[in-house]
Design a protein around this motif. Structure first.
Motif, short mmCIF file in Angstrom:
data_model
loop_
_atom_site.label_atom_id
_atom_site.label_comp_id
_atom_site.label_asym_id
_atom_site.label_seq_id
_atom_site.Cartn_x
_atom_site.Cartn_y
_atom_site.Cartn_z
N UNK A 178 0.84 -1.20 0.00
CA UNK A 178 0.00 0.00 0.00
C UNK A 178 0.87 1.24 0.00
N UNK A 179 1.91 1.25 0.84
CA UNK A 179 2.85 2.37 0.88
C UNK A 179 3.50 2.57 -0.49
N UNK A 180 3.91 1.48 -1.10
CA UNK A 180 4.55 1.57 -2.41
C UNK A 180 3.61 2.19 -3.44
N UNK A 181 2.38 1.72 -3.49
CA UNK A 181 1.42 2.26 -4.45
C UNK A 181 1.16 3.75 -4.20
N UNK A 182 1.01 4.12 -2.93
CA UNK A 182 0.80 5.53 -2.61
C UNK A 182 1.99 6.37 -3.04
N UNK A 188 -2.34 11.85 -2.79
CA UNK A 188 -3.35 12.07 -1.76
C UNK A 188 -3.36 10.92 -0.75
N UNK A 189 -3.26 9.69 -1.23
CA UNK A 189 -3.20 8.55 -0.33
C UNK A 189 -1.92 8.60 0.51
N UNK A 190 -0.82 8.98 -0.11
CA UNK A 190 0.45 9.08 0.61
C UNK A 190 0.35 10.12 1.73
N UNK A 191 -0.20 11.29 1.43
CA UNK A 191 -0.35 12.34 2.45
C UNK A 191 -1.28 11.88 3.57
N UNK A 221 -6.43 0.86 -7.40
CA UNK A 221 -6.52 1.72 -8.59
C UNK A 221 -5.14 2.02 -9.16
N UNK A 222 -4.13 2.19 -8.30
CA UNK A 222 -2.77 2.42 -8.79
C UNK A 222 -2.26 1.19 -9.53
N UNK A 223 -2.43 0.02 -8.94
CA UNK A 223 -1.95 -1.21 -9.58
C UNK A 223 -2.68 -1.44 -10.90
N UNK A 289 9.42 9.03 4.34
CA UNK A 289 9.23 7.61 4.09
C UNK A 289 10.08 6.78 5.04
N UNK A 290 11.33 7.19 5.25
CA UNK A 290 12.20 6.46 6.17
C UNK A 290 11.60 6.38 7.57
N UNK A 291 11.12 7.50 8.08
CA UNK A 291 10.56 7.52 9.42
C UNK A 291 9.30 6.67 9.51
N UNK A 292 8.46 6.74 8.48
CA UNK A 292 7.24 5.95 8.47
C UNK A 292 7.55 4.46 8.47
N UNK A 293 8.48 4.04 7.62
CA UNK A 293 8.82 2.61 7.53
C UNK A 293 9.46 2.12 8.82
N UNK A 294 10.38 2.88 9.38
CA UNK A 294 11.03 2.45 10.61
C UNK A 294 10.05 2.39 11.76
N UNK A 295 9.08 3.31 11.79
CA UNK A 295 8.07 3.28 12.84
C UNK A 295 7.17 2.06 12.71
#
Length: 358
Positions: A178-182, A188-191, A221-223, A289-295
């Motif tokens: 999901x993170x990758x697609x965003x 908008x999904x990423x934010x 929808x992205x995929x 992205x780094x902080x989100x993934x590590x969290x």
């Protein structure tokens, strides 16, 4: 509520199975139905599927996990198809995650030169990624998805209700896709995810149970856009492999250890490494992205003694050309990418950077 994604030769139906599967089956006359599960989905998911199937369908359960995604397991599935006397008008239903969908579809597509199959994904990873796009295959000699083919299912049925059968680690694993697609296609999904993550405890997926339908709709929808534009991975579809060049190698390396990684955990690590600016300094660090993934995923150091083996594994990546290891990295605009050549020193630089993050 049901959302329908109409691809050129099959639909993806997002919503409760009761509202999608019976009507779809009623419009077809299959001679027989055989359901593939693993031992987990046999227990937790098959009872939710069975009320919508013809009376007394056949069913075969295999052991769960990436380690079973092998030719030996395929032989077991093929033998079950012959034992059930399936003809070419039969239907195979793959009820499971990415491993089961990849392998069950591969077996259906090669049995008697192919019978119809549908994907009923039960994991977040399969719902948003693995079940969509017709990539089928198995691992071979330690290489992920080394043997396979492109073959689309007859349909994909995505029911968010199956997500409540998943343990937290499996849900986090799928959330990497999901993170990758965003990140590659939906700002908008990423934010939205970044905003949610700020109020979420570490180690948890920042999506409430009531919000999965909308998150799935956006991610799928992205995929769908990418695979419709590039069904055979000749161009932009390589962008779906963001994080996978390094991630697949890391996953394969840890697979034989006492503490294997999930696919999503390895891809999350790969996204951090691959998003790092090139040696020439182009681009900036994606610190959000780094902080989100590590969290969300924590931190698993990559031992330096593994670097030679990881480089050898990357040498088998399917994006490679003319002996060069390549990775697809998102560019500034949605659905745009750079296809970068990766050298061994640059790989080591990226892995060392990841190891220093905490």
């Amino acid at each position: 509520m049901v959302f329908t994604f109409a691809l050129p030769d099959y639909p993806i139906l997002l919503g409760p199975l009761a509202d999608t599967l019976p009507a779809w089956l009623a419009g077809r006359r299959y001679s027989n139905v055989l359901v593939f599960t693993d031992q987990n989905t046999q227990t937790h998911c098959l009872p939710r599927l069975s009320p919508f199937l013809p009376a007394a369908p056949g069913q075969v359960a295999i052991e769960p996990g990436e380690r079973c995604k092998t030719l030996d397991t395929c032989q077991q599935l093929w033998q079950s198809m012959f034992a059930a006397q399936l003809d070419r008008q039969a239907l195979v239903i793959n009820l499971g995650g990415g491993v089961l969908g990849d392998m069950g579809g591969f077996c259906a597509a090669t049995y008697k030169r192919g019978v119809d199959f549908v994907q009923v994904p039960t994991t977040l990873l399969a719902m948003t990624d693995a079940a969509i796009g017709g990539k089928l295959g198995i691992d071979f000699q330690g290489l992920k998805n080394a043997v396979g083919l492109f073959k689309n299912p007859a349909a994909v049925f995505v029911d968010p209700a199956f997500l409540d059968t998943l343990p937290p680690r499996e849900l986090r694993s799928g959330f990497a896709e999901v993170l990758k697609h965003a990140r590659i296609g939906d700002p908008d999904l990423w934010a939205n995810i970044l905003a949610r993550a700020q109020a979420q405890p570490a180690g948890q997926v920042p999506v409430a149970a009531s919000d999965w339908l909308e998150v799935l709709r956006a991610s799928i929808a992205v995929k769908v856009r990418v695979v419709t534009e590039d069904p055979l991975e000749k161009g932009i579809r390589a962008l779906l492999n963001f994080g996978h060049t390094i991630g697949h190698a890391v996953e394969s390396y840890f697979l034989e250890s006492d503490a294997p990684l999930t696919h999503g955990e390895a891809v999350a690590m790969g996204m951090i490494c691959e998003a790092l600016p090139a040696e020439n300094g182009r681009g900036g660090h994606d610190t959000a992205m780094e902080q989100l993934i590590l969290s969300c995923y924590g931190h698993r150091p990559i031992p330096e003694q593994a670097f030679p083996q990881l480089w050898a594994l990357m040498g088998q990546d399917k994006k490679n050309a003319s002996g060069a290891v390549r990775m697809a990295v998102p560019d500034a605009e949605p659905f745009s990418m750079r296809l970068l050549e990766l050298t061994r020193p640059d790989m080591e630089r990226r892995l060392r950077y990841y190891n220093r993050l905490v």
